[in-house]
Enzyme design. Structure first.
Site, mmCIF file in Angstrom:
data_model
loop_
_atom_site.group_PDB
_atom_site.id
_atom_site.type_symbol
_atom_site.label_atom_id
_atom_site.label_comp_id
_atom_site.label_asym_id
_atom_site.label_seq_id
_atom_site.Cartn_x
_atom_site.Cartn_y
_atom_site.Cartn_z
ATOM 1 N N GLU A 92 -13.717 -1.928 4.892
ATOM 2 C CA GLU A 92 -14.463 -1.067 5.797
ATOM 3 C C GLU A 92 -15.054 0.124 5.051
ATOM 4 O O GLU A 92 -14.447 0.664 4.136
ATOM 5 C CB GLU A 92 -13.546 -0.583 6.922
ATOM 6 C CG GLU A 92 -13.118 -1.734 7.809
ATOM 7 C CD GLU A 92 -12.167 -1.339 8.923
ATOM 8 O OE1 GLU A 92 -12.174 -2.027 9.952
ATOM 9 O OE2 GLU A 92 -11.423 -0.367 8.779
ATOM 10 N N CYS A 105 -17.625 7.259 3.421
ATOM 11 C CA CYS A 105 -16.241 7.025 3.006
ATOM 12 C C CYS A 105 -16.129 5.570 2.562
ATOM 13 O O CYS A 105 -16.415 4.663 3.338
ATOM 14 C CB CYS A 105 -15.332 7.309 4.205
ATOM 15 S SG CYS A 105 -13.598 6.973 3.909
ATOM 16 N N CYS A 112 -3.647 -1.824 0.669
ATOM 17 C CA CYS A 112 -3.060 -0.770 -0.155
ATOM 18 C C CYS A 112 -1.593 -1.081 -0.392
ATOM 19 O O CYS A 112 -0.914 -1.611 0.489
ATOM 20 C CB CYS A 112 -3.189 0.587 0.546
ATOM 21 S SG CYS A 112 -2.722 1.983 -0.521
ATOM 22 N N CYS A 116 2.417 4.261 2.634
ATOM 23 C CA CYS A 116 2.663 5.549 3.302
ATOM 24 C C CYS A 116 2.986 5.254 4.760
ATOM 25 O O CYS A 116 2.325 4.431 5.398
ATOM 26 C CB CYS A 116 1.446 6.460 3.177
ATOM 27 S SG CYS A 116 1.080 6.858 1.457
ATOM 28 N N CYS A 119 0.201 5.449 7.718
ATOM 29 C CA CYS A 119 -1.156 4.942 7.456
ATOM 30 C C CYS A 119 -1.267 3.482 7.864
ATOM 31 O O CYS A 119 -0.429 2.668 7.494
ATOM 32 C CB CYS A 119 -1.481 5.082 5.973
ATOM 33 S SG CYS A 119 -3.128 4.471 5.561
ATOM 34 N N CYS A 340 -9.385 8.710 9.519
ATOM 35 C CA CYS A 340 -8.464 8.622 8.380
ATOM 36 C C CYS A 340 -7.263 7.753 8.721
ATOM 37 O O CYS A 340 -6.627 7.945 9.752
ATOM 38 C CB CYS A 340 -7.903 9.986 8.016
ATOM 39 S SG CYS A 340 -9.130 11.135 7.464
#
Ligand code: SAH
Length: 369
Positions: A92, A105, A112, A116, A119, A340
């Site tokens: 994305e 962005c 990932c 975290c 997230c 975010c």
């Protein structure tokens, strides 16, 4: 040489490429200007290249962009694009228009590996690093989509942030190659202060970045002490706060007016107390920094809640009083899950376990990334 995707090549690499075709180095800037300034991706339209050269380019190279799967426009003007890569993975990219500027962005990895806890990209697992052309491809795609060389009005990309899916410093070579093209006047020509790389805090890679490129650095801090940060950003166990903050100091040392952006997600009753704000001011006292408080964006299955507005304001005021420029970042694109930590793309090969296992193994072997 067949199928070299030319948008993955920085200026110097393109010069080498043209040398292999027996061409002069200036061809590199000619080609880059066609692609990045004019938005031309078809060799046959590149009129200042000889017909013979255009034909040789046709047979030895391509200009390939990620393919659009879907566009989601938000009520606030933010646009999220889901883009398919050649292997079927999807990533994305998000465009965030503001008065007098527009921020793109971009993602640096498919998924990932850092896990975290707040997230949503982490829930998707990790598949692979993006290649340089896949990172540049997002910027080129967005530039073309927003209307290159036409009257774009407010839809212009002035800033690029590596804050999409993935940890950019775990994909160092490809990310820095792509950043070269973002900064190059023959490329997108974005000023180095307007390209921001956001990292969860890979200390050796921050030092390496300092020696390689001079872009703005954002650090996902999220906690003022190791005990809490270990839980929120597990890579902290490998690179604890004192090491991370020392690397931040080194990054801006000797640079006038440069500050690290400290990102701090506001999690209700977890990291948002007054005592946390005072502790944060204390640990940051020797680091030239500004603080971006990010309202937590929820996603299905999330274990956290966003702090109340009043709490966030109190937290901000404590930091401002302590001398840190502090803002509460406006949530953009929340209605389309483009904010975010809400980017999930579509990860084909979910190998989070494996990736974690590898991190753990590296730690045991003492390997630093
Ligand atoms: N891996 C990099 C870049 C990607 S995340 C990094 O960690 O910095 C971009 C920013 O969004 C980071 O500061 C990240 O911590 C933050 N973020 C992640 N999930 C979030 C969520 N659910 N709500 C708000 N911010 C989040």
């Amino acid at each position: 040489m067949t199928d070299t995707n030319l948008i993955g090549l920085a200026h110097s690499d393109l010069q080498v490429f043209f040398a292999t075709l027996g061409e002069k180095p200036y061809r590199a800037s000619q080609l880059m200007k066609w692609i990045y300034h004019q938005g031309v991706t078809d060799f046959s339209e590149m009129s200042n290249l000889s017909k013979g050269l255009r034909e040789r380019l046709e047979s030895s190279a391509t200009i390939k962009l990620p393919k659009l799967v879907s566009t989601q426009p938000s009520d606030d003007g933010t646009i999220k694009w889901l883009l398919a890569l050649a292997d079927g993975n999807c990533i994305e990219a998000v465009f965030i228009p503001e008065t007098e500027r527009g921020t793109l962005c971009v993602s640096s990895q498919v998924g990932c590996a850092l896990n975290c806890s707040f997230c949503s990209t982490a829930t998707q697992g990790f598949s692979r690093n993006l290649t340089a052309d896949e990172i540049v491809g997002q910027v080129l795609f967005a530039t073309l989509e927003l209307g290159i060389a036409k009257n774009r009005g407010s839809r212009i990309i002035t800033n690029i942030v590596l804050m999409g899916m993935g940890e950019p410093l775990l994909n160092f070579e490809n990310v820095t190659k792509a950043v070269d093209i973002m900064l190059d006047d023959n490329g997108f020509g974005v000023s180095k202060r307007r390209v921001t790389l956001s990292t969860a805090g890979l200390v050796p890679a921050i030092d390496k970045l300092r020696e390689t490129q001079d872009v703005s650095l954002a650090v996902s801090l999220h906690a003022p002490n190791d005990a809490l940060r270990n839980q929120l950003v597990p890579i902290n166990k490998k690179y604890p706060l004192h090491q991370l903050l020392a690397a931040c100091q080194r990054y801006v040392a000797g640079k006038v007016h440069r500050r690290i952006t400290m990102e701090y997600v506001m999690l209700k009753d977890i990291n948002d107390l007054d005592t946390h704000a005072y502790e944060l001011a204390q640990v940051l006292k020797d680091v030239p920094s500004k603080v971006n408080l990010i309202p937590f964006n929820s996603f299905p299955g999330a274990d956290f809640q966003c702090s109340d507005t009043k709490r966030m304001e109190k937290f901000r005021n404590i930091l401002i009083k302590a001398g840190f420029p502090t803002i509460i970042r406006k949530t953009r694109g929340g209605d389309i899950a483009a904010a975010c930590g809400q980017l999930v793309g579509q990860v084909n090969d979910r190998t989070r376990r494996q990736a974690q296992w590898k991190l753990e193994l590296d730690r045991k072997k003492g390997i630093t990334v």
